[in-house]
Motif scaffolding. Structure first.
Motif: not given
Length: 187
Positions: A119-125
């Motif tokens: 999720i981190g790799i695919n979002t701005d987080f």
């Protein structure tokens, strides 16, 4: 598989193993299973660190201090009861200083390092994960380590079996140690 071609493996991933299941031969878990009939072997320690993508850095910059981290979006965690963690203790590995990081306003909370990374790799987080899970992305320089001297969690992994193991079970134990990069003698 070559040494035992007729064997079929059933592998279940769980971080909350606390007792020995009826159809269990071996566990690899951050949980130490109590009982004199079991052999708990320490495998390795993993530290969870903070990461983000290069795109995140270009959009939002990179926090250079823990105080600056407060101004960034961070994926939070869940406790053993699947409740969001209110705070996470970040530890400076050089000074051993702890910092209590407020996670009460996180928008996403997960209990899986693998899912958190995805999720981190695919979002701005900014996200936490074990370095061993991020090695490929670090080598490819598609993610960067944030505040590299700070760790979010420390997890010790144990391989547990009955005291007496079969040759097949010992082969699997050897395989797990080989996969995790640690040489050891037969137990």
């Amino acid at each position: 598989m070559l040494a035992f071609p007729d064997v079929k493996l059933n592998i279940m991933y769980s971080t909350t193993i606390t007792s020995w299941g009826e159809n269990t031969d071996i566990t690899l878990s951050p949980q130490y299973i109590e009982g004199s009939q079991f052999n708990n072997r320490f495998v390795r320690t993993e530290f969870f660190q903070l990461y983000c993508t290069n795109q995140y850095v270009m959009k939002y910059g990179i926090p250079l201090t823990i105080d600056e981290l407060k101004n960034h979006r961070v994926i939070g965690g869940l406790d053993i009861d699947n409740k969001p963690l209110d705070y996470v203790t970040l530890t400076n590995q050089n000074t051993k200083k702890d910092y209590l990081f407020d996670m009460r306003d996180t928008l996403i909370n997960l209990n899986s390092a693998m899912l958190t990374k995805q999720i981190g790799i695919n979002t701005d987080f900014i996200f936490t994960s074990m370095e061993s899970l991020c090695l490929q992305e670090l080598r490819q320089q598609s993610i960067v380590k944030i505040l590299p001297e700070w760790t979010a969690y420390k997890v010790d992994f144990y391989l547990t079996s009955r005291k007496k193991v079969t040759q097949l079970e010992q082969s699997f134990i050897d395989f797990i140690y080989k996969c995790l990069g640690r040489e050891f003698g037969a137990s």
